[in-house]
Motif scaffolding. Structure first.
Motif, PDB file in Angstrom:
ATOM      1  N   LYS A   5      21.032 -69.159  82.810  1.00 36.36           N
ATOM      2  CA  LYS A   5      22.311 -69.720  82.332  1.00 36.36           C
ATOM      3  C   LYS A   5      23.075 -70.403  83.467  1.00 36.36           C
ATOM      4  O   LYS A   5      23.696 -71.456  83.270  1.00 36.36           O
ATOM      5  CB  LYS A   5      23.164 -68.622  81.714  1.00 36.36           C
ATOM      6  N   LYS A   6      23.011 -69.819  84.658  1.00 35.74           N
ATOM      7  CA  LYS A   6      23.673 -70.435  85.807  1.00 35.74           C
ATOM      8  C   LYS A   6      23.050 -71.794  86.133  1.00 35.74           C
ATOM      9  O   LYS A   6      23.748 -72.763  86.433  1.00 35.74           O
ATOM     10  CB  LYS A   6      23.585 -69.515  87.026  1.00 35.74           C
ATOM     11  N   ARG A   7      21.708 -71.834  86.047  1.00 36.64           N
ATOM     12  CA  ARG A   7      21.034 -73.109  86.312  1.00 36.64           C
ATOM     13  C   ARG A   7      21.400 -74.163  85.271  1.00 36.64           C
ATOM     14  O   ARG A   7      21.630 -75.330  85.597  1.00 36.64           O
ATOM     15  CB  ARG A   7      19.524 -72.902  86.332  1.00 36.64           C
ATOM     16  N   GLN A   8      21.463 -73.738  84.006  1.00 32.21           N
ATOM     17  CA  GLN A   8      21.848 -74.673  82.948  1.00 32.21           C
ATOM     18  C   GLN A   8      23.278 -75.187  83.157  1.00 32.21           C
ATOM     19  O   GLN A   8      23.566 -76.377  82.992  1.00 32.21           O
ATOM     20  CB  GLN A   8      21.729 -73.997  81.579  1.00 32.21           C
ATOM     21  N   LYS A   9      24.172 -74.274  83.524  1.00 30.47           N
ATOM     22  CA  LYS A   9      25.557 -74.655  83.762  1.00 30.47           C
ATOM     23  C   LYS A   9      25.670 -75.614  84.947  1.00 30.47           C
ATOM     24  O   LYS A   9      26.402 -76.614  84.896  1.00 30.47           O
ATOM     25  CB  LYS A   9      26.394 -73.401  84.014  1.00 30.47           C
ATOM     26  N   ALA A  10      24.921 -75.315  86.015  1.00 29.60           N
ATOM     27  CA  ALA A  10      24.943 -76.198  87.186  1.00 29.60           C
ATOM     28  C   ALA A  10      24.380 -77.572  86.844  1.00 29.60           C
ATOM     29  O   ALA A  10      24.894 -78.603  87.298  1.00 29.60           O
ATOM     30  CB  ALA A  10      24.137 -75.565  88.319  1.00 29.60           C
ATOM     31  N   SER A  11      23.333 -77.600  86.007  1.00 27.13           N
ATOM     32  CA  SER A  11      22.741 -78.874  85.596  1.00 27.13           C
ATOM     33  C   SER A  11      23.734 -79.701  84.768  1.00 27.13           C
ATOM     34  O   SER A  11      23.868 -80.912  84.971  1.00 27.13           O
ATOM     35  CB  SER A  11      21.469 -78.624  84.801  1.00 27.13           C
ATOM     36  N   LYS A  12      24.448 -79.043  83.855  1.00 25.93           N
ATOM     37  CA  LYS A  12      25.445 -79.750  83.038  1.00 25.93           C
ATOM     38  C   LYS A  12      26.599 -80.259  83.890  1.00 25.93           C
ATOM     39  O   LYS A  12      27.080 -81.379  83.693  1.00 25.93           O
ATOM     40  CB  LYS A  12      25.964 -78.825  81.944  1.00 25.93           C
ATOM     41  N   ASN A  13      27.035 -79.443  84.847  1.00 26.04           N
ATOM     42  CA  ASN A  13      28.123 -79.883  85.733  1.00 26.04           C
ATOM     43  C   ASN A  13      27.704 -81.076  86.582  1.00 26.04           C
ATOM     44  O   ASN A  13      28.490 -82.011  86.792  1.00 26.04           O
ATOM     45  CB  ASN A  13      28.563 -78.730  86.644  1.00 26.04           C
ATOM     46  N   PHE A  14      26.456 -81.057  87.060  1.00 23.69           N
ATOM     47  CA  PHE A  14      25.960 -82.178  87.857  1.00 23.69           C
ATOM     48  C   PHE A  14      25.869 -83.452  87.015  1.00 23.69           C
ATOM     49  O   PHE A  14      26.211 -84.545  87.474  1.00 23.69           O
ATOM     50  CB  PHE A  14      24.580 -81.826  88.429  1.00 23.69           C
ATOM     51  N   LYS A  15      25.442 -83.287  85.756  1.00 27.59           N
ATOM     52  CA  LYS A  15      25.354 -84.454  84.861  1.00 27.59           C
ATOM     53  C   LYS A  15      26.747 -85.015  84.579  1.00 27.59           C
ATOM     54  O   LYS A  15      26.936 -86.228  84.543  1.00 27.59           O
ATOM     55  CB  LYS A  15      24.661 -84.052  83.557  1.00 27.59           C
ATOM     56  N   ARG A  16      27.726 -84.122  84.376  1.00 31.77           N
ATOM     57  CA  ARG A  16      29.106 -84.585  84.159  1.00 31.77           C
ATOM     58  C   ARG A  16      29.636 -85.323  85.389  1.00 31.77           C
ATOM     59  O   ARG A  16      30.325 -86.350  85.264  1.00 31.77           O
ATOM     60  CB  ARG A  16      30.020 -83.391  83.833  1.00 31.77           C
ATOM     61  N   PHE A  17      29.331 -84.797  86.575  1.00 35.20           N
ATOM     62  CA  PHE A  17      29.783 -85.445  87.809  1.00 35.20           C
ATOM     63  C   PHE A  17      29.179 -86.847  87.948  1.00 35.20           C
ATOM     64  O   PHE A  17      29.869 -87.798  88.321  1.00 35.20           O
ATOM     65  CB  PHE A  17      29.405 -84.584  89.019  1.00 35.20           C
ATOM     66  N   CYS A  18      27.890 -86.975  87.627  1.00 31.93           N
ATOM     67  CA  CYS A  18      27.231 -88.286  87.716  1.00 31.93           C
ATOM     68  C   CYS A  18      27.841 -89.273  86.725  1.00 31.93           C
ATOM     69  O   CYS A  18      28.066 -90.445  87.055  1.00 31.93           O
ATOM     70  CB  CYS A  18      25.727 -88.137  87.459  1.00 31.93           C
ATOM     71  N   LYS A  19      28.136 -88.798  85.496  1.00 25.51           N
ATOM     72  CA  LYS A  19      28.767 -89.666  84.502  1.00 25.51           C
ATOM     73  C   LYS A  19      30.163 -90.086  84.952  1.00 25.51           C
ATOM     74  O   LYS A  19      30.556 -91.251  84.793  1.00 25.51           O
ATOM     75  CB  LYS A  19      28.841 -88.949  83.152  1.00 25.51           C
ATOM     76  N   PHE A  20      30.894 -89.144  85.530  1.00 23.17           N
ATOM     77  CA  PHE A  20      32.241 -89.460  86.019  1.00 23.17           C
ATOM     78  C   PHE A  20      32.177 -90.495  87.141  1.00 23.17           C
ATOM     79  O   PHE A  20      32.997 -91.426  87.192  1.00 23.17           O
ATOM     80  CB  PHE A  20      32.924 -88.184  86.516  1.00 23.17           C
ATOM     81  N   ALA A  21      31.205 -90.340  88.054  1.00 25.77           N
ATOM     82  CA  ALA A  21      31.058 -91.297  89.151  1.00 25.77           C
ATOM     83  C   ALA A  21      30.716 -92.688  88.616  1.00 25.77           C
ATOM     84  O   ALA A  21      31.259 -93.704  89.076  1.00 25.77           O
ATOM     85  CB  ALA A  21      29.979 -90.825  90.120  1.00 25.77           C
TER      86      ALA A  21
END
Length: 360
Positions: A5-21
């Motif tokens: 679950k931590k890995r999934q959460k980190a993956s989603k956060n990274f994807k959100r950061f890339c979209k924001f950038a």
């Protein structure tokens, strides 16, 4: 399960950061392009006044160049004349310094339909001028094309040849490794240093004509060489070794293998890297200012040895002018330069697709 679950959460956060950038870059790009087009789109239209033969009441509303023509007797018949920058600003509802009497004259001309906004052919057919209404980019555009031609001939021939030698022919030893490291470091050197090199070597040592397309193009070629060499080496490295060995197995020599196998397969990446390097060079200002291409040169250069200006230095020169009308010209020049860079980038994409299709 918790680790998953931590890995999934980190993956989603990274994807959100890339979209924001990505969205942030798009927003800043839209703000930049929007502001440039908002400021510069008005420069593609210019005010013209219909003046009848012998009429002097609207003389003060004309540009200085048109006033000189009337005073010298070059124009005597009824014709459309270029208005001055203050009248043009008033017609476009921008800030202007016209007094009430002059504004009343312009309003009267509007009622009589003797003043109108037309496509600004002067901007594309004139050279630089101290009067904003007469300033154009023709000399700067021709100078940019001449510089790019010299730069392309020098940097592509020398750069691609040097990359082929370093990657395919040179022995792999300490000296060639040191040369490659130095070339990679040159790619990050500030462009103004290449201008100083061009001033010291090409003008002071070899006596090349100052402010000419020749010295400007060679200076830009020096700046573009490291990028072209690095991109060409990367393209040659991407060719599969098994294909090269198969060419040797068929009895090809080293030269035949490079000419018939390596270069055709690497050509899409070579052309893409070379054109992108030229697109970067066309917008450079600092090295060209050092070699004297910031001078006021209104005439079109007939060859690469005559003094000329380029678009980037022309835009910089207009931005430092005190008249507010030059701000509009500056933004319009940036628009033209952006379209030239866009054309070069589209050419790189087209050539890459074309050669990839031939390879397939």
């Amino acid at each position: 399960m918790t680790l998953f679950k931590k890995r999934q959460k980190a993956s989603k956060n990274f994807k959100r950061f890339c979209k924001f950038a990505l969205l942030s870059n798009l927003v800043f790009l839209c703000i930049f392009l929007g502001s440039v087009f908002f400021l510069g789109i008005g420069a593609f239209k210019q005010s013209y006044i219909l003046v009848e033969n012998g009429e002097n009441s609207y003389y003060e509303l004309l540009s200085r160049a048109e006033q000189r023509k009337i005073r010298s007797g070059q124009i005597k018949e009824t014709s459309w004349f270029l208005a001055n920058s203050e009248v043009d600003a008033y017609m476009k509802e921008n800030y202007n310094r016209l007094d009430d009497k002059q504004k009343a004259l312009v309003d009267l001309l509007k009622q009589e339909k003797r003043i109108e906004l037309r496509f600004n052919t002067t901007f594309f057919l004139n050279g630089d001028s101290k009067s904003p209404e007469n300033a154009g980019i023709l000399a700067a555009m021709i100078g940019s094309l001449q510089c790019m031609l010299v730069c392309m001939l020098v940097c592509m021939s020398v750069g691609i040849g040097a990359a082929i030698y370093l990657e395919e022919l040179a022995p792999k030893n300490f000296i060639t490794h040191l040369i490659v490291v130095c070339i990679n470091n040159l790619a990050s050197v500030p462009s103004i240093l290449f201008g100083l090199l061009g001033l010291g070597v090409f003008i002071a040592l070899f006596g090349m004509p100052r402010s000419s397309a020749l010295v400007g193009g060679v200076t830009l070629a020096l700046m573009s060489l490291p990028l072209i060499i690095v991109s060409t080496q990367a393209a040659l490295k991407s060719v599969d070794e098994n294909i090269k060995n198969a060419a040797y197995a068929l009895g090809m020599t080293k030269f035949q293998m490079i000419r018939a196998v390596s270069l055709p397969l690497a050509m899409p990446m070579i052309l893409t890297g070379s054109i992108l390097a030229l697109a970067q060079a066309i917008g450079e200002t600092a090295p060209l200012m050092i070699v004297g291409m910031l001078a006021f040169i209104p005439d079109v250069a007939q060859n690469i040895f005559e003094p000329t200006s380029v678009l980037s230095t022309q835009i910089y020169s207009w931005s430092s002018m005190p008249e507010r009308a030059f701000l509009e010209k500056t933004a319009a020049g940036i628009i033209v330069l952006l379209f030239m860079v866009l054309f070069l980038n589209l050419s790189a994409i087209f050539l890459r697709k074309y050669f990839q299709g031939r390879i397939k």
